[in-house]
Design a protein around this motif. Structure first.
Motif, PDB file in Angstrom:
ATOM      1  N   ALA A   1       0.904  -1.515   0.071  1.00  0.00           N
ATOM      2  CA  ALA A   1      -0.070  -0.009  -0.262  1.00  0.00           C
ATOM      3  C   ALA A   1       0.311   1.074  -0.211  1.00  0.00           C
ATOM      4  O   ALA A   1       1.982   1.377   0.458  1.00  0.00           O
ATOM      5  CB  ALA A   1      -1.155  -0.200   1.386  1.00  0.00           C
ATOM      6  N   SER A   2       0.232   2.281  -0.602  1.00  0.00           N
ATOM      7  CA  SER A   2       1.205   3.641  -0.753  1.00  0.00           C
ATOM      8  C   SER A   2       0.363   4.964   0.388  1.00  0.00           C
ATOM      9  O   SER A   2      -0.409   3.802   0.228  1.00  0.00           O
ATOM     10  CB  SER A   2       0.940   4.089  -2.282  1.00  0.00           C
TER      11      SER A   2
ATOM     12  N   GLU B   1       0.068   7.652  -0.779  1.00  0.00           N
ATOM     13  CA  GLU B   1      -1.894   7.769  -0.711  1.00  0.00           C
ATOM     14  C   GLU B   1      -3.114   7.236  -0.966  1.00  0.00           C
ATOM     15  O   GLU B   1      -4.279   7.573  -0.876  1.00  0.00           O
ATOM     16  CB  GLU B   1      -1.140   8.327  -2.261  1.00  0.00           C
ATOM     17  N   ARG B   2      -2.400   5.906  -0.941  1.00  0.00           N
ATOM     18  CA  ARG B   2      -4.039   5.132  -0.778  1.00  0.00           C
ATOM     19  C   ARG B   2      -4.780   4.857   0.378  1.00  0.00           C
ATOM     20  O   ARG B   2      -5.684   4.552   0.283  1.00  0.00           O
ATOM     21  CB  ARG B   2      -2.987   4.031  -1.229  1.00  0.00           C
ATOM     22  N   LEU B   3      -3.377   5.043   1.642  1.00  0.00           N
ATOM     23  CA  LEU B   3      -3.837   4.415   2.813  1.00  0.00           C
ATOM     24  C   LEU B   3      -4.732   5.768   3.158  1.00  0.00           C
ATOM     25  O   LEU B   3      -6.083   5.803   3.391  1.00  0.00           O
ATOM     26  CB  LEU B   3      -2.983   4.685   3.974  1.00  0.00           C
ATOM     27  N   ARG B   4      -4.471   7.204   2.520  1.00  0.00           N
ATOM     28  CA  ARG B   4      -5.174   8.171   2.908  1.00  0.00           C
ATOM     29  C   ARG B   4      -6.964   8.150   2.293  1.00  0.00           C
ATOM     30  O   ARG B   4      -7.051   8.249   3.026  1.00  0.00           O
ATOM     31  CB  ARG B   4      -4.447   9.554   2.551  1.00  0.00           C
ATOM     32  N   GLU B   5      -6.432   8.004   1.019  1.00  0.00           N
ATOM     33  CA  GLU B   5      -7.814   7.351   0.314  1.00  0.00           C
ATOM     34  C   GLU B   5      -8.700   6.220   1.420  1.00  0.00           C
ATOM     35  O   GLU B   5      -9.722   6.862   1.179  1.00  0.00           O
ATOM     36  CB  GLU B   5      -7.711   7.127  -1.257  1.00  0.00           C
ATOM     37  N   LEU B   6      -8.459   5.498   1.730  1.00  0.00           N
ATOM     38  CA  LEU B   6      -9.181   4.855   2.433  1.00  0.00           C
ATOM     39  C   LEU B   6      -9.789   5.519   3.621  1.00  0.00           C
ATOM     40  O   LEU B   6     -10.650   4.518   4.359  1.00  0.00           O
ATOM     41  CB  LEU B   6      -8.335   3.407   2.315  1.00  0.00           C
TER      42      LEU B   6
ATOM     43  N   GLN C   1     -12.121   7.642   2.997  1.00  0.00           N
ATOM     44  CA  GLN C   1     -13.285   6.798   2.077  1.00  0.00           C
ATOM     45  C   GLN C   1     -14.500   6.216   3.961  1.00  0.00           C
ATOM     46  O   GLN C   1     -15.200   6.163   4.213  1.00  0.00           O
ATOM     47  CB  GLN C   1     -12.809   5.602   1.602  1.00  0.00           C
TER      48      GLN C   1
END
Length: 141
Positions: A73-74, A76-81, A84
């Motif tokens: 996981a990057s 940015e992806r963790l922030r998006e999750l 959400q």
């Protein structure tokens, strides 16, 4: 001229027979090659299907660990999750020891239930204490 015409016909006939034999042999070779290629294709499809099934079973039985998932996981992806996740959860307010006009608190509820028993027991003990000396004096005399 007759001999040469017969000779030409015989040569033509021999040539046709040779050509027929060659065509028959070539057709047989082509058919055997087609069958061989069909077997190779069937084996290839079977190997690919087996490999796909093995991979699917492997992925199904081996779940990725938390470390594997986090390493993939990057940020940015963790922030998006996280965003959400925040959007999907309802807003909840927790109040501890909040006294409202309608409902008494936990401690007050307990005191309201236990107080009559404590007062009754205490008053009985006091009355017995007061009444005992009189009984003790009567017995002594």
């Amino acid at each position: 001229m007759g001999a040469s015409a017969r000779e030409i016909e015989r040569e033509i006939k021999e040539t046709r027979e040779r050509m027929d034999e060659n065509l028959t042999r070539l057709e047989g070779t082509a058919a055997s090659k087609a069958a061989r290629y069909a077997r190779w294709a069937a084996v290839g499809v079977g190997v690919l299907a087996t490999a796909g099934i093995v991979f699917a079973v492997y992925r199904h039985t081996r779940k990725p660990t938390l470390r594997d998932r986090l390493s993939d996981a990057s940020v940015e992806r963790l922030r998006e999750l996280l965003e959400q996740f925040r959007e999907e959860l309802p807003s909840v307010t927790v109040k501890v020891n909040d006294r409202s006009a309608r409902e008494p608190g936990t401690l007050e509820t307990i005191v309201r239930k236990v107080a009559p028993a404590i007062i009754g027991t205490a008053s009985t003990a006091v009355l017995q204490r007061i009444a005992r000396p009189a009984e003790a004096e009567r017995r002594a005399s």
